[in-house]
Design a protein around this motif. Structure first.
Motif, short mmCIF file in Angstrom:
data_model
loop_
_atom_site.label_atom_id
_atom_site.label_comp_id
_atom_site.label_asym_id
_atom_site.label_seq_id
_atom_site.Cartn_x
_atom_site.Cartn_y
_atom_site.Cartn_z
N LEU A 197 0.80 -1.22 0.00
CA LEU A 197 0.00 0.00 0.00
C LEU A 197 0.83 1.27 0.00
O LEU A 197 0.35 2.33 -0.39
CB LEU A 197 -0.91 0.02 1.23
N LEU A 198 2.08 1.17 0.45
CA LEU A 198 2.90 2.36 0.64
C LEU A 198 3.62 2.79 -0.64
O LEU A 198 4.14 1.95 -1.37
CB LEU A 198 3.94 2.13 1.74
N ALA A 199 3.66 4.08 -0.88
CA ALA A 199 4.49 4.62 -1.96
C ALA A 199 5.95 4.54 -1.53
O ALA A 199 6.27 4.51 -0.34
CB ALA A 199 4.11 6.07 -2.24
N ASP A 200 6.85 4.50 -2.51
CA ASP A 200 8.27 4.38 -2.19
C ASP A 200 8.77 5.52 -1.32
O ASP A 200 9.63 5.33 -0.47
CB ASP A 200 9.10 4.33 -3.48
N ASP A 201 8.22 6.73 -1.54
CA ASP A 201 8.68 7.90 -0.79
C ASP A 201 7.68 8.33 0.28
O ASP A 201 7.62 9.50 0.66
CB ASP A 201 8.95 9.06 -1.74
N VAL A 202 6.89 7.39 0.79
CA VAL A 202 5.88 7.70 1.81
C VAL A 202 6.53 8.36 3.02
O VAL A 202 7.66 8.05 3.40
CB VAL A 202 5.14 6.40 2.23
N VAL B 42 -5.86 9.35 12.83
CA VAL B 42 -4.92 8.94 11.78
C VAL B 42 -5.57 9.20 10.43
O VAL B 42 -6.68 8.71 10.15
CB VAL B 42 -4.56 7.44 11.90
N VAL B 43 -4.87 9.97 9.58
CA VAL B 43 -5.40 10.32 8.27
C VAL B 43 -4.37 9.97 7.20
O VAL B 43 -3.39 10.71 7.02
CB VAL B 43 -5.75 11.82 8.18
N PRO B 44 -4.55 8.85 6.48
CA PRO B 44 -3.65 8.55 5.37
C PRO B 44 -4.02 9.40 4.15
O PRO B 44 -5.19 9.76 3.96
CB PRO B 44 -3.91 7.07 5.08
N ALA B 45 -3.03 9.73 3.35
CA ALA B 45 -3.26 10.45 2.09
C ALA B 45 -2.71 9.60 0.96
O ALA B 45 -1.61 9.04 1.06
CB ALA B 45 -2.57 11.82 2.11
N PHE B 46 -3.48 9.50 -0.13
CA PHE B 46 -3.14 8.59 -1.21
C PHE B 46 -2.84 9.32 -2.51
O PHE B 46 -3.50 10.32 -2.84
CB PHE B 46 -4.29 7.60 -1.44
N VAL B 47 -1.85 8.81 -3.23
CA VAL B 47 -1.54 9.27 -4.58
C VAL B 47 -1.45 8.04 -5.46
O VAL B 47 -0.67 7.11 -5.19
CB VAL B 47 -0.21 10.06 -4.63
N ASP B 48 -2.27 8.02 -6.52
CA ASP B 48 -2.27 6.90 -7.47
C ASP B 48 -2.46 5.55 -6.76
O ASP B 48 -1.80 4.55 -7.08
CB ASP B 48 -0.96 6.88 -8.28
N GLY B 49 -3.37 5.52 -5.78
CA GLY B 49 -3.71 4.26 -5.13
C GLY B 49 -2.73 3.79 -4.08
O GLY B 49 -2.87 2.68 -3.55
N ARG B 50 -1.72 4.58 -3.76
CA ARG B 50 -0.77 4.20 -2.72
C ARG B 50 -0.69 5.29 -1.66
O ARG B 50 -0.96 6.46 -1.93
CB ARG B 50 0.63 3.95 -3.32
N ILE B 51 -0.30 4.89 -0.46
CA ILE B 51 -0.20 5.84 0.64
C ILE B 51 1.04 6.70 0.45
O ILE B 51 2.17 6.21 0.46
CB ILE B 51 -0.12 5.11 1.98
N ALA B 52 0.82 8.00 0.27
CA ALA B 52 1.92 8.94 0.11
C ALA B 52 2.30 9.59 1.42
O ALA B 52 3.43 10.07 1.59
CB ALA B 52 1.56 10.02 -0.92
N ALA B 53 1.36 9.65 2.36
CA ALA B 53 1.61 10.26 3.66
C ALA B 53 0.65 9.68 4.68
O ALA B 53 -0.47 9.30 4.34
CB ALA B 53 1.47 11.77 3.59
#
Length: 298
Positions: free
Chosen positions: A194-199, A263-274
């Motif tokens: 689920l995580l982006a590489d630069d999360v 807790v608030v995840p933020a998503f970019v292109d279907g992955r967690i960016a933050a």
């Protein structure tokens, strides 16, 4: 206009004014203080031609007066500073019907707005979140229309370099559910998918409770960090509730019915960016009041 009618007129604008002050300051307590100051000025002023315009100008300029001191405080804040979370399912920040309106109150966007000068921030918020024209903004800020346009261009230039977060709310809700399941079970592999590489994981404890004092960056580090939280002994007593926070699907952490974290995840292109986590008890007070509950003392 007598005092009763003045109060009614102010209350008719309260939600919009609170949403404006919160976007400019990122703090609910400060926003409420601004509205109190604005009401005092409103109750003692000559009747304006347009109450809404008059109140917008007063609230905006009161916020600008507070932004400089707020920035000075945040420079000495213990650990990362995050905006105060607000439950938005019942319209606490005004209408969030459009992508732009939701984005304007997201924790990620409010953090980005910290990079702008107070004037740039005011112009950007008035233009994007409230659809004011540059002529109206010029009157609110007592600047020229050309200056308003220039400030808006500079603000956009700063913000357009940043990634755009996922805007499909149903898609976000599904991703949050998957994220939560993986974190609670300490599923490092599930989190990695689920995580982006630069999360980046941000935790705001404000020195009041245990939290990471620096942002955690990168898929491996964030995955291990989140999985470890799921295995922490205290996690067994935590109740998890879904919620909408700042216009996005989020998670409330409750301890014996008391609000312990958001807790608030933020998503970019279907992955967690933050991942934005607020556990500072002082910053949870407004959300707890919205739920009619207390804040866990920390």
């Amino acid at each position: 206009m007598d005092l009763g009618n003045r109060t009614d007129a102010f209350e008719a604008n309260r939600s919009r004014l609170f949403g404006l002050a919160y976007r400019l300051l990122g703090e609910t307590g400060e926003a409420e203080d601004v509205l109190q100051d604005a009401y005092l000025r409103w109750s003692g002023s000559p009747e304006p031609h347009s109450p809404a315009a008059w109140l917008t100008k007063v609230v905006t300029n009161l916020c600008l007066n507070r932004l400089t001191s707020a920035r000075a405080r945040r420079e000495h804040y213990a650990g990362p500073w995050l905006p105060e979370p607000v439950l938005t399912e019942e319209g606490a920040l005004g209408p969030l019907d459009t992508v732009v309106q939701r984005e304007s109150v997201s924790l990620g966007m409010l953090m980005l707005l910290e990079r702008l000068s107070p004037a740039e921030r005011a112009v950007f918020v008035l233009r994007t979140a409230f659809d004011h024209g540059h002529g109206e903004i010029a009157e609110i800020l007592d600047i020229s229309e050309a200056n308003s346009r220039q400030l808006y261009r500079r603000a956009r230039a700063h913000l357009d370099e940043q990634p755009r977060f996922e805007v499909d709310r149903e898609r976000q809700r599904q991703l949050v559910d998957r994220f939560l399941a993986a974190a609670l079970h300490g599923d490092v592999a599930g989190l990695a998918r689920l995580l982006a590489d630069d999360v980046t994981a941000w935790a705001d404890g404000g020195g009041q409770t245990q939290a990471a004092r620096r942002p955690i960056i990168g898929l491996d580090k964030v995955g291990r960090y989140l999985a470890a939280l799921g295995h922490h002994p205290e996690a067994a007593g935590i109740e998890v509730r879904p919620a909408e926070v700042n216009g996005a699907p989020a998670v409330l952490l409750l301890d014996r019915g008391q609000l312990r974290g958001v807790v608030v995840p933020a998503f970019v292109d279907g992955r967690i960016a933050a991942v934005h986590t607020v556990v500072n008890p002082e910053k949870l007070a407004f959300a707890a009041k919205q739920r009619g509950t207390a804040v866990y003392p920390g």
